[in-house]
Design a protein around this motif. Sequence first.
Motif, PDB file in Angstrom:
ATOM      1  N   ASN A  96       0.801  -1.225   0.000  1.00 56.63           N
ATOM      2  CA  ASN A  96       0.000   0.000   0.000  1.00 56.63           C
ATOM      3  C   ASN A  96       0.831   1.271   0.000  1.00 56.63           C
ATOM      4  O   ASN A  96       0.369   2.330  -0.449  1.00 56.63           O
ATOM      5  CB  ASN A  96      -0.941   0.012   1.207  1.00 56.63           C
ATOM      6  CG  ASN A  96      -2.090  -0.967   1.050  1.00 56.63           C
ATOM      7  OD1 ASN A  96      -2.623  -1.131  -0.054  1.00 56.63           O
ATOM      8  ND2 ASN A  96      -2.476  -1.638   2.125  1.00 56.63           N
ATOM      9  N   LEU A 159      -2.799  -3.059  -5.435  1.00 55.67           N
ATOM     10  CA  LEU A 159      -2.088  -2.905  -4.167  1.00 55.67           C
ATOM     11  C   LEU A 159      -2.730  -3.707  -3.040  1.00 55.67           C
ATOM     12  O   LEU A 159      -3.932  -3.948  -3.032  1.00 55.67           O
ATOM     13  CB  LEU A 159      -2.044  -1.425  -3.777  1.00 55.67           C
ATOM     14  CG  LEU A 159      -1.292  -0.498  -4.733  1.00 55.67           C
ATOM     15  CD1 LEU A 159      -1.402   0.947  -4.259  1.00 55.67           C
ATOM     16  CD2 LEU A 159       0.168  -0.913  -4.844  1.00 55.67           C
ATOM     17  N   THR A 160      -1.879  -4.096  -2.093  1.00 56.50           N
ATOM     18  CA  THR A 160      -2.337  -4.749  -0.860  1.00 56.50           C
ATOM     19  C   THR A 160      -1.337  -4.393   0.242  1.00 56.50           C
ATOM     20  O   THR A 160      -0.497  -3.508   0.042  1.00 56.50           O
ATOM     21  CB  THR A 160      -2.479  -6.276  -1.064  1.00 56.50           C
ATOM     22  OG1 THR A 160      -3.000  -6.853   0.128  1.00 56.50           O
ATOM     23  CG2 THR A 160      -1.152  -6.905  -1.403  1.00 56.50           C
ATOM     24  N   ASP A 161      -1.385  -5.083   1.395  1.00 57.78           N
ATOM     25  CA  ASP A 161      -0.552  -4.649   2.516  1.00 57.78           C
ATOM     26  C   ASP A 161       0.685  -5.525   2.701  1.00 57.78           C
ATOM     27  O   ASP A 161       0.783  -6.619   2.160  1.00 57.78           O
ATOM     28  CB  ASP A 161      -1.372  -4.637   3.814  1.00 57.78           C
ATOM     29  CG  ASP A 161      -1.910  -6.022   4.150  1.00 57.78           C
ATOM     30  OD1 ASP A 161      -2.018  -6.861   3.233  1.00 57.78           O
ATOM     31  OD2 ASP A 161      -2.218  -6.263   5.325  1.00 57.78           O
TER      32      ASP A 161
END
Length: 315
Positions: A96, A159-161
């Motif tokens: 992110n 996106l991701t974390d």
Amino acid sequence: MKFEQPLWLWLLLVVAALVVAYLVAQRRRSKYAVRFATLPMLEKVAPRRPGWRRHAPALAFLAAMTVLTIAIARPVTDVRVPRERATVVVAMDISNSMAATDVEPNRFEVAKQAATEFVNDLPEQFNVGLVSFARTANVVAPPSTNHQATVDAINGLTLTDSTAIGEAVMTSLQAVRSLDADAAQDPPPTRIVLLSDGGNTSGRPVEEAAQAATEAGVPVSTIAYGTPEGTVDIEGRSIPVPADTESLRGLAEATSGSFYAAESDEELRDVYSDLQSSIGWTTEEREITNLVAGIALAVALLAGLASLLWFSRLP
């Protein structure tokens, strides 16, 4: 330039002797002309001389003999050629923090565009693949010569974390080993190009991945992307996300790769351009006898043609 048979270069002494003989002959001709006539009389009775054209065919012919002698010695020079059976794995951070807008419009969009240009500029015979990483790492596009599949995979990233740099390297190595039936025992020349803006927060340690890459003989070139002032908004809070250069620099140095830091769109494109020139080509020694001999023949033909046009005779 090197020569496979340098002893033939001694023939250049013969060419030098011909040059000296020509100069002596011209000097004698001029001396005799002055001895038997005064200069004013010569101007009236002697035909106008062709000037530099009188010497051009002979000098060109001697130059052709010089180049031909070099060709006989079989010259060898360094030539840039595309690497064969090479594989490049592009590992992209999709955490992110890549949404930071310190690079317009944001780090992620610019990174995808630059990576696309990088893939498109690689030689067609290269195998190119894509690994994305956040909490884990995944092979999004297996290495292949279908570069468009890798470009499409880049454009489809979201996106991701978290950030799993170590996992990204390990997954990239596995993708290379699975390239074809021979890759496990005879791996192709490989380079991993890893872009990230943060430190390792998930998965195996970077040090473990660096050791695995070193043992496999695979350099990992890293790009630390973003500015120290980068921030992202998460649940209404502005969280600083400066680029972590230290861990990425350490990974590159441990694996004999190259480390880059880019803080803008232009700098990132310059990084990928530099990587493309170093990864896509190698320098090999190539014999250029035919090329040099062709130049010698062309010069000799021009000398003969000029002599026929100007004086109706060969030099």
